[in-house]
Design a protein around this motif. Structure first.
Motif, PDB file in Angstrom:
ATOM      1  N   SER A   1      12.979  21.569  77.118  1.00  0.00           N
ATOM      2  CA  SER A   1      13.496  20.269  76.667  1.00  0.00           C
ATOM      3  C   SER A   1      12.367  19.305  76.291  1.00  0.00           C
ATOM      4  CB  SER A   1      14.394  19.654  77.739  1.00  0.00           C
ATOM      5  OG  SER A   1      13.636  19.396  78.909  1.00  0.00           O
ATOM      6  N   ASP A   2      11.141  19.576  76.749  1.00  0.00           N
ATOM      7  CA  ASP A   2       9.995  18.726  76.409  1.00  0.00           C
ATOM      8  C   ASP A   2       9.368  19.063  75.057  1.00  0.00           C
ATOM      9  OD1 ASP A   2      10.346  17.473  78.838  1.00  0.00           O
ATOM     10  OD2 ASP A   2       8.804  18.656  79.865  1.00  0.00           O
ATOM     11  N   TYR A   3       9.796  20.147  74.431  1.00  0.00           N
ATOM     12  CA  TYR A   3       9.274  20.517  73.115  1.00  0.00           C
ATOM     13  C   TYR A   3       9.818  19.584  72.036  1.00  0.00           C
ATOM     14  CZ  TYR A   3       7.315  25.126  74.325  1.00  0.00           C
ATOM     15  OH  TYR A   3       6.562  26.148  74.816  1.00  0.00           O
ATOM     16  N   ASN A   4       9.031  19.403  70.972  1.00  0.00           N
ATOM     17  CA  ASN A   4       9.561  18.702  69.805  1.00  0.00           C
ATOM     18  C   ASN A   4      10.387  19.699  68.991  1.00  0.00           C
ATOM     19  OD1 ASN A   4       7.834  20.200  68.062  1.00  0.00           O
ATOM     20  ND2 ASN A   4       6.172  18.746  68.422  1.00  0.00           N
ATOM     21  N   SER A   5      10.986  19.249  67.912  1.00  0.00           N
ATOM     22  CA  SER A   5      11.899  20.102  67.125  1.00  0.00           C
ATOM     23  C   SER A   5      11.208  21.339  66.568  1.00  0.00           C
ATOM     24  CB  SER A   5      12.504  19.310  65.966  1.00  0.00           C
ATOM     25  OG  SER A   5      13.239  18.232  66.475  1.00  0.00           O
TER      26      SER A   5
ATOM     27  N   ASN B   1       8.481  22.924  67.726  1.00  0.00           N
ATOM     28  CA  ASN B   1       8.175  23.863  68.806  1.00  0.00           C
ATOM     29  C   ASN B   1       9.424  24.548  69.336  1.00  0.00           C
ATOM     30  OD1 ASN B   1       5.670  21.611  69.708  1.00  0.00           O
ATOM     31  ND2 ASN B   1       5.259  23.689  69.037  1.00  0.00           N
ATOM     32  N   LYS B   2      10.562  23.891  69.296  1.00  0.00           N
ATOM     33  CA  LYS B   2      11.803  24.535  69.717  1.00  0.00           C
ATOM     34  C   LYS B   2      12.167  25.673  68.768  1.00  0.00           C
ATOM     35  CE  LYS B   2      13.905  20.911  72.429  1.00  0.00           C
ATOM     36  NZ  LYS B   2      15.026  20.014  72.628  1.00  0.00           N
TER      37      LYS B   2
END
Length: 151
Positions: free
Chosen positions: A45-49, A51-52
């Motif tokens: 959930s801490d990743y940006n879009s 990195n997701k």
């Protein structure tokens, strides 16, 4: 036999106790069960879009987050390292393996998937050991069937 061999009785009692306490163990964040099944999934959930979608690279998520405890099962590790794309490719490869396998190797595939779900065995000894049996028992006689995985 159970009542006559004390070491066997102790071993069976130990595992029955562990199995019967899975529910309470899974609710504790620091339990071995919780760590094996969920690992570091909360970090996703801490990743940006971006990195997701594509992740941060092979075994790079511990460096990305600056953590020492990087144990997660292979599905979670794959999601954190390679994002949604990597996880989809991994699942696609597993489905392709199931589709192309002989009925006699499906047991090995099930064990292989269970290993990926509870352990970080990616490219370890057990990973290649089970994969070898799956390939050797494949329906096709082609030696390179695993390289021709279709998604």
């Amino acid at each position: 036999f159970y009542n006559t061999v004390d070491s066997l009785k102790d071993l069976i009692d130990y595992y029955v106790n562990r199995i019967s306490n899975i529910g309470s163990s899974s609710r504790r964040e620091n339990s071995s069960f919780s760590q094996r099944i969920f690992g570091n999934i909360a970090l996703f959930s801490d990743y940006n879009s971006i990195n997701k979608i594509i992740g941060v690279g092979f075994n790079q998520y511990p460096l990305f987050f600056g953590i020492n405890k990087d144990y997660s099962n292979d599905f979670v590790s794959n999601l954190l390292n390679f994002g949604y794309i990597g996880l989809l490719f991994m699942i696609g490869a597993l489905f392709s393996m199931i589709r192309r396998s002989a009925a006699s190797s499906r047991t090995f595939i099930l064990i292989f998937i269970m290993l990926l779900a509870v352990d970080h065995s990616w490219f370890g000894t057990m990973f290649f050991y089970l994969l070898t049996w799956i390939v050797m028992k494949s329906e096709t006689n082609q030696k390179d069937w695993f390289l021709k995985i279709k998604f």
